[in-house]
Write an enzyme that holds these catalytic residues in place. Structure first.
Site, PDB file in Angstrom:
ATOM      1  N   HIS A   1       1.095  -0.783  -0.128  1.00 29.28           N
ATOM      2  CA  HIS A   1       0.037  -0.082   0.179  1.00 29.28           C
ATOM      3  C   HIS A   1       0.938   0.918   0.372  1.00 29.28           C
ATOM      4  O   HIS A   1       2.049   1.148   0.419  1.00 29.28           O
ATOM      5  CB  HIS A   1      -0.792   0.439   1.587  1.00 29.28           C
ATOM      6  CG  HIS A   1      -1.879   0.674   1.001  1.00 29.28           C
ATOM      7  ND1 HIS A   1      -2.241   2.527   1.503  1.00 29.28           N
ATOM      8  CD2 HIS A   1      -3.064   0.662   0.795  1.00 29.28           C
ATOM      9  CE1 HIS A   1      -2.846   2.961   1.213  1.00 29.28           C
ATOM     10  NE2 HIS A   1      -3.864   1.835   0.715  1.00 29.28           N
TER      11      HIS A   1
ATOM     12  N   ASP B   1      -8.135  -5.501   0.000  1.00 29.02           N
ATOM     13  CA  ASP B   1      -8.124  -5.976  -1.247  1.00 29.02           C
ATOM     14  C   ASP B   1      -8.272  -7.948  -0.649  1.00 29.02           C
ATOM     15  O   ASP B   1      -8.828  -8.642  -1.698  1.00 29.02           O
ATOM     16  CB  ASP B   1      -8.141  -5.447  -2.013  1.00 29.02           C
ATOM     17  CG  ASP B   1      -8.534  -4.292  -2.493  1.00 29.02           C
ATOM     18  OD1 ASP B   1      -7.759  -3.358  -2.449  1.00 29.02           O
ATOM     19  OD2 ASP B   1      -9.525  -4.171  -2.225  1.00 29.02           O
TER      20      ASP B   1
HETATM   21  C1  SDX Z   1      -6.035  -0.074  -2.969  1.00 29.60           C
HETATM   22  O1  SDX Z   1      -4.764   4.128  -1.893  1.00 29.60           O
HETATM   23  C2  SDX Z   1      -5.286   4.347  -1.132  1.00 29.60           C
HETATM   24  O2  SDX Z   1      -5.768   4.175  -0.053  1.00 29.60           O
HETATM   25  C3  SDX Z   1      -5.964   2.556  -2.110  1.00 29.60           C
HETATM   26  C4  SDX Z   1      -7.141   2.056  -0.940  1.00 29.60           C
HETATM   27  C5  SDX Z   1      -8.604   2.588  -1.381  1.00 29.60           C
HETATM   28  O3  SDX Z   1      -8.791   2.063  -0.203  1.00 29.60           O
HETATM   29  O4  SDX Z   1      -8.541   3.400  -2.080  1.00 29.60           O
HETATM   30  O5  SDX Z   1      -6.728   1.723  -0.462  1.00 29.60           O
HETATM   31  C6  SDX Z   1      -7.864   0.769  -2.121  1.00 29.60           C
HETATM   32  O6  SDX Z   1      -6.005  -0.084  -4.143  1.00 29.60           O
HETATM   33  C7  SDX Z   1      -5.371  -0.662  -1.810  1.00 29.60           C
HETATM   34  C8  SDX Z   1      -3.785  -1.315  -2.263  1.00 29.60           C
HETATM   35  C9  SDX Z   1      -4.428  -2.193  -3.517  1.00 29.60           C
HETATM   36  N1  SDX Z   1      -3.190  -2.686  -4.696  1.00 29.60           N
HETATM   37  C10 SDX Z   1      -3.289  -3.744  -4.641  1.00 29.60           C
HETATM   38  O7  SDX Z   1      -3.419  -4.511  -3.626  1.00 29.60           O
HETATM   39  C11 SDX Z   1      -2.664  -4.299  -5.900  1.00 29.60           C
HETATM   40  C12 SDX Z   1      -0.399  -4.852  -5.350  1.00 29.60           C
HETATM   41  N2  SDX Z   1      -0.218  -3.345  -4.773  1.00 29.60           N
HETATM   42  C13 SDX Z   1       0.727  -3.354  -5.622  1.00 29.60           C
HETATM   43  O8  SDX Z   1       0.415  -2.950  -6.867  1.00 29.60           O
HETATM   44  C14 SDX Z   1       1.124  -1.933  -4.833  1.00 29.60           C
HETATM   45  O9  SDX Z   1       2.118  -1.995  -3.348  1.00 29.60           O
HETATM   46  C15 SDX Z   1       0.937  -0.698  -4.485  1.00 29.60           C
HETATM   47  C16 SDX Z   1       0.180   0.324  -5.837  1.00 29.60           C
HETATM   48  C17 SDX Z   1      -0.732  -0.689  -3.553  1.00 29.60           C
HETATM   49  C18 SDX Z   1       1.443   0.803  -3.836  1.00 29.60           C
HETATM   50  O10 SDX Z   1       2.132   0.845  -4.283  1.00 29.60           O
HETATM   51  P1  SDX Z   1       3.245   1.919  -4.639  1.00 29.60           P
HETATM   52  O11 SDX Z   1       3.247   2.625  -3.509  1.00 29.60           O
HETATM   53  O12 SDX Z   1       3.567   2.573  -5.636  1.00 29.60           O
HETATM   54  O13 SDX Z   1       4.673   1.266  -3.927  1.00 29.60           O
HETATM   55  P2  SDX Z   1       5.907   0.945  -5.293  1.00 29.60           P
HETATM   56  O14 SDX Z   1       5.429   0.398  -6.123  1.00 29.60           O
HETATM   57  O15 SDX Z   1       6.802   1.365  -5.686  1.00 29.60           O
HETATM   58  O16 SDX Z   1       6.311  -0.762  -4.823  1.00 29.60           O
HETATM   59  C19 SDX Z   1       7.585  -0.386  -3.227  1.00 29.60           C
HETATM   60  C20 SDX Z   1       8.243  -2.365  -3.719  1.00 29.60           C
HETATM   61  C21 SDX Z   1       8.549  -2.045  -4.645  1.00 29.60           C
HETATM   62  O17 SDX Z   1       9.863  -2.939  -5.029  1.00 29.60           O
HETATM   63  P3  SDX Z   1      11.295  -1.884  -5.115  1.00 29.60           P
HETATM   64  O18 SDX Z   1      11.532  -1.920  -6.454  1.00 29.60           O
HETATM   65  O19 SDX Z   1      11.477  -1.220  -4.299  1.00 29.60           O
HETATM   66  O20 SDX Z   1      12.820  -2.953  -5.311  1.00 29.60           O
HETATM   67  O21 SDX Z   1       7.304  -3.015  -3.632  1.00 29.60           O
HETATM   68  C22 SDX Z   1       7.670  -3.404  -4.129  1.00 29.60           C
HETATM   69  C23 SDX Z   1       7.575  -3.182  -5.658  1.00 29.60           C
HETATM   70  O22 SDX Z   1       8.300  -3.789  -6.854  1.00 29.60           O
HETATM   71  N3  SDX Z   1       5.889  -4.436  -4.104  1.00 29.60           N
HETATM   72  C24 SDX Z   1       5.096  -5.741  -4.189  1.00 29.60           C
HETATM   73  C25 SDX Z   1       4.027  -5.412  -4.101  1.00 29.60           C
HETATM   74  N4  SDX Z   1       4.023  -4.287  -4.385  1.00 29.60           N
HETATM   75  C26 SDX Z   1       4.995  -3.064  -3.511  1.00 29.60           C
HETATM   76  N5  SDX Z   1       6.380  -6.516  -5.052  1.00 29.60           N
HETATM   77  C27 SDX Z   1       5.475  -7.232  -5.026  1.00 29.60           C
HETATM   78  N6  SDX Z   1       3.809  -7.691  -4.739  1.00 29.60           N
HETATM   79  C28 SDX Z   1       3.164  -6.545  -4.444  1.00 29.60           C
HETATM   80  N7  SDX Z   1       2.658  -6.528  -4.082  1.00 29.60           N
END
Ligand code: SDX
Length: 441
Positions: free
Chosen positions: A318, A376
């Site tokens: 998140h 989720d």
């Molecule tokens: C919702 O914003 C809100 O409040 C949203 C929400 C709401 O109520 O409105 O809470 C609802 O959207 C919840 C989130 C649902 N999405 C998912 O579950 C999809 C999977 N999650 C990811 O796509 C991600 O975690 C996000 C999109 C939720 C957050 O993305 P960020 O903050 O841009 O984080 P990032 O992509 O910069 O990740 C940081 C690191 C990266 O690795 P490095 O480059 O540092 O090596 O963490 C890794 C990412 O690759 N990473 C994951 C991951 N999420 C982040 N690796 C594996 N699996 C994951 N799910």
């Protein structure tokens, strides 16, 4: 005391401004304290004073507005609606009372709650002609495609509540949106399975009415199970609002152009559809089904960590929560209750989910990045156990989040200082060059 931009909220300016030195020039930037959480550096005059923009493509360090509605402490894993913790509201309140709280800022007394419930109940029907919109879609069209279309179409039917300068019309539009979303979502489901639309009933509470419109058929009496109704009501409360998330920011940006409220909510529905946002509950359940059995989990954990593999653990991570999402905790408990009710407390999917959560929370890759299950991760399991197809999960999320979108939209529109949102950019394209005739290229 410094009034930021709203007529009613006051933010205190810190005595010591921030100073920034760029190109040998030092400027002072005001700093304002929040009532709780991070202070902000006011950069509104930065470009005029320095000729520089700030740069923050994912808005990781940018406050786009000031708001009194919802606060998240990502490190503590805390979520407050108008100051009330989400777990207390999920346990002790109900969705329509939470709607009142988000819209008006305080918990209602008995008379206020009865009046609000009556106003919402009497707006749950759709204009009968709107049924024609559904028939223009393919039966296998995704319910979110239908939601985007039908919600946007509301502005073609309710002209008496599209003037955003009229507080009365803003209020009517807000009530209509909250009241009609369950009907729109339920009818999208009915249309997808070829069953007749079921009209809302005024004798049922909000969550029971939604379940009734989804699962009853004209051929027999349908009784809403109270445990299912309570689970649905709790799911709606958990998803009601969440600060300036992507879809809420979309609604605010659309609203900043003075677009009508129905168009703004339709924009929010479209944004929520993305699997990185509200579409994650559908993606998370599909992922659990793809994993299938606990012994397959290590392969998927390895894929999630592989930078060359686009696969991510859906339902994990998140932007704000760097601790357990408090909504996921409540959702996990709700999953156990609903699965027990339907007699699948030992469902393979729940076993995979619990094992996946356990492994991920011990894996250094997830621990170092503070990737915890979010709302989720379990919501799909609950909704699936309740009988919903995965394609309906995000439509239900949109139905719940409509009150948050509306509350944030009302807060923005009633802010006398609000202006159209118009970000700038770091331009990296070609500098000036003259056109060249094709013969000379
Ligand atoms: C919702 O914003 C809100 O409040 C949203 C929400 C709401 O109520 O409105 O809470 C609802 O959207 C919840 C989130 C649902 N999405 C998912 O579950 C999809 C999977 N999650 C990811 O796509 C991600 O975690 C996000 C999109 C939720 C957050 O993305 P960020 O903050 O841009 O984080 P990032 O992509 O910069 O990740 C940081 C690191 C990266 O690795 P490095 O480059 O540092 O090596 O963490 C890794 C990412 O690759 N990473 C994951 C991951 N999420 C982040 N690796 C594996 N699996 C994951 N799910």
């Amino acid at each position: 005391m410094c009034n930021l931009t709203k007529g009613y909220a006051m933010s205190e300016q810190k005595n010591d401004p921030a100073t920034l030195t760029v190109d040998g020039k030092t400027v002072e930037l005001p700093v304002y304290n929040a009532s709780v959480g991070p202070s902000v550096i006011d950069v509104r005059k930065l470009y005029a004073q320095t000729g520089h923009f700030t740069y923050d493509p994912g808005f990781t360090s940018t406050a786009a507005c000031d708001s009194d509605i919802t606060y998240i402490d990502g490190d503590k894993g805390e979520l407050l609606y108008r100051g009330y913790p989400i777990d207390q509201l999920a346990d002790d309140s109900h969705f329509l009372e939470v709607c009142y709280l988000l819209l008006y800022g305080e918990l209602p007394d008995k008379a206020q709650m009865e009046d609000f419930e009556s106003r919402v109940t009497n707006h749950t029907m759709l204009h009968e002609q709107m049924t024609n919109f559904y028939r223009g879609f393919r039966r296998d069209g995704h319910p979110m495609a239908i939601m985007v279309g039908v919600v946007g179409a509301l502005s073609a039917f309710y002209h008496d509540s599209t003037d955003i300068t009229d507080p009365q019309q803003r209020e009517i539009a807000s009530i209509r949106m909250i009241a009609k979303m369950p009907t729109i979502a339920a009818w999208a489901y009915k249309y997808s399975i070829g069953q007749p639309f079921v009209y809302p009933r005024n004798d049922l509470d909000y969550a029971s009415n939604f379940l009734h419109m989804c699962f009853s058929v004209p051929c027999e009496e349908y009784k809403v199970d109270p445990i299912m109704a309570q689970a649905m009501d709790r799911i709606m409360t958990l998803h009601a609002d969440h600060e300036q998330n992507a879809s809420t920011s979309t609604v605010r940006l659309a609203g900043s152009s003075d677009a009508n409220p129905f168009a703004c909510i339709a924009a929010g529905v479209a944004c929520l559809w993305g699997p990185a946002h509200g579409g994650a509950n559908e993606a998370a359940l599909n992922m659990l089904h793809e994993i299938g059995t606990p012994d397959q989990i290590p392969e998927y954990i390895a894929r999630a960590k592989d930078k060359d593999d686009p696969f991510r653990l859906m339902g994990f991570g998140h932007r704000v929560y760097k601790n357990y999402d408090p909504r996921a905790k409540v959702m996990q408990q709700t999953a156990k209750e609903v699965l027990e009710l339907v007699g699948v407390e030992n469902s393979p999917i729940l076993q995979v989910a619990q094992e996946l959560e356990k492994i991920a929370l011990e894996d250094p890759y997830f621990v170092e990045r503070k990737l915890y299950p979010n709302v989720d991760f379990y919501s799909g399991i609950v909704l699936s156990a309740m009988g919903f197809p995965t394609s309906m999960f995000t439509a239900i999320f949109a139905t719940s989040r409509t009150v948050g979108w509306i509350a944030q939209w009302k807060e923005m529109i009633s802010d006398p200082g609000q202006r159209i949102g118009r970000p700038r950019q770091l331009y990296t394209g070609a500098s000036h060059r003259d056109y060249m005739a094709v013969e000379k290229r």
